[in-house]
Design a protein around this motif. Structure first.
Motif, short mmCIF file in Angstrom:
data_model
loop_
_atom_site.label_atom_id
_atom_site.label_comp_id
_atom_site.label_asym_id
_atom_site.label_seq_id
_atom_site.Cartn_x
_atom_site.Cartn_y
_atom_site.Cartn_z
N SER A 51 10.13 51.07 7.49
CA SER A 51 8.90 50.35 7.13
C SER A 51 7.80 50.71 8.11
O SER A 51 8.06 51.07 9.26
CB SER A 51 9.14 48.84 7.18
OG SER A 51 10.15 48.47 6.27
N GLY A 57 9.99 50.21 3.60
CA GLY A 57 10.57 51.50 3.28
C GLY A 57 11.89 51.67 3.97
O GLY A 57 12.29 50.87 4.82
N GLY A 97 10.79 51.51 -6.82
CA GLY A 97 10.30 52.15 -5.62
C GLY A 97 9.78 53.55 -5.87
O GLY A 97 9.57 53.97 -7.01
N VAL A 100 9.41 59.29 -1.25
CA VAL A 100 8.36 59.92 -0.45
C VAL A 100 8.75 61.36 -0.13
O VAL A 100 7.92 62.26 -0.17
CB VAL A 100 8.12 59.13 0.85
CG1 VAL A 100 7.10 59.83 1.74
CG2 VAL A 100 7.68 57.71 0.52
N ARG A 127 13.43 59.57 2.09
CA ARG A 127 12.52 58.51 2.56
C ARG A 127 11.95 57.85 1.32
O ARG A 127 11.42 58.53 0.43
CB ARG A 127 11.41 59.13 3.41
CG ARG A 127 10.27 58.20 3.77
CD ARG A 127 10.70 57.13 4.77
NE ARG A 127 9.55 56.42 5.30
CZ ARG A 127 8.95 55.41 4.71
NH1 ARG A 127 9.34 54.97 3.53
NH2 ARG A 127 7.92 54.81 5.28
N GLU A 129 9.95 54.21 -0.47
CA GLU A 129 9.14 53.01 -0.32
C GLU A 129 9.51 52.06 -1.44
O GLU A 129 9.75 52.50 -2.56
CB GLU A 129 7.64 53.34 -0.42
CG GLU A 129 7.14 54.19 0.71
CD GLU A 129 5.68 54.58 0.53
OE1 GLU A 129 5.17 54.51 -0.61
OE2 GLU A 129 5.07 54.97 1.54
N ASP A 130 9.55 50.78 -1.14
CA ASP A 130 9.90 49.78 -2.15
C ASP A 130 8.66 49.01 -2.55
O ASP A 130 7.91 48.56 -1.74
CB ASP A 130 10.96 48.83 -1.61
CG ASP A 130 11.57 47.97 -2.70
OD1 ASP A 130 11.28 48.17 -3.89
OD2 ASP A 130 12.36 47.07 -2.35
#
Length: 130
Positions: A51, A57, A97, A100, A127, A129-130
């Protein structure tokens, strides 16, 4: 941190591998009886918080294995190359999500069961992100 993207990431990786490896079985558990021939196994995963101030994240480090009863490593390595080509920097659409980035980290090739099987473990880092 959230583990919320884990299932969506695995599903997207699975779909990509099935599409890129026609004729090669892709599993997330060893088939009954240990499996025969050559197959791909989506295996262990470790997730860490990634995150930042922009939001939640995680980094998912996961292993995709090629297991083969072929007499040499060549057949397994050819499939491992296809897996790497299919996943490195892949643009995968997740049901939850956002991916990345997806990178290769390392591989390990070894013989199992007194040389009767070949196993190549490829480690990737995603990687999300949510």
């Amino acid at each position: 941190m959230s583990y919320g993207v884990a299932a969506a990431l695995q599903a997207a990786v699975y779909q990509r591998l099935v599409a890129q490896l026609p004729g090669v079985a892709v599993h997330d558990a060893v088939p009954p009886g240990g499996g025969a021939g050559t197959f791909v196994l989506i295996g262990p995963e470790e997730a860490r918080d990634a995150s930042d101030k922009s939001g939640g994240g995680a980094e998912h480090r996961f292993i995709v294995s090629v297991i083969s009863d072929s007499s040499g490593f060549l057949a397994a390595k050819e499939i491992a190359v296809q897996i790497s080509d299919a996943l490195v920097d892949a643009v995968l659409t997740l049901s939850r999500g956002r991916l990345v980035g997806l990178a290769f980290q390392k591989a390990r090739a070894r013989r199992l069961e007194a040389g009767a099987l070949r196993r190549i473990d490829l480690r990737f880092a995603a990687r999300v992100e949510d």
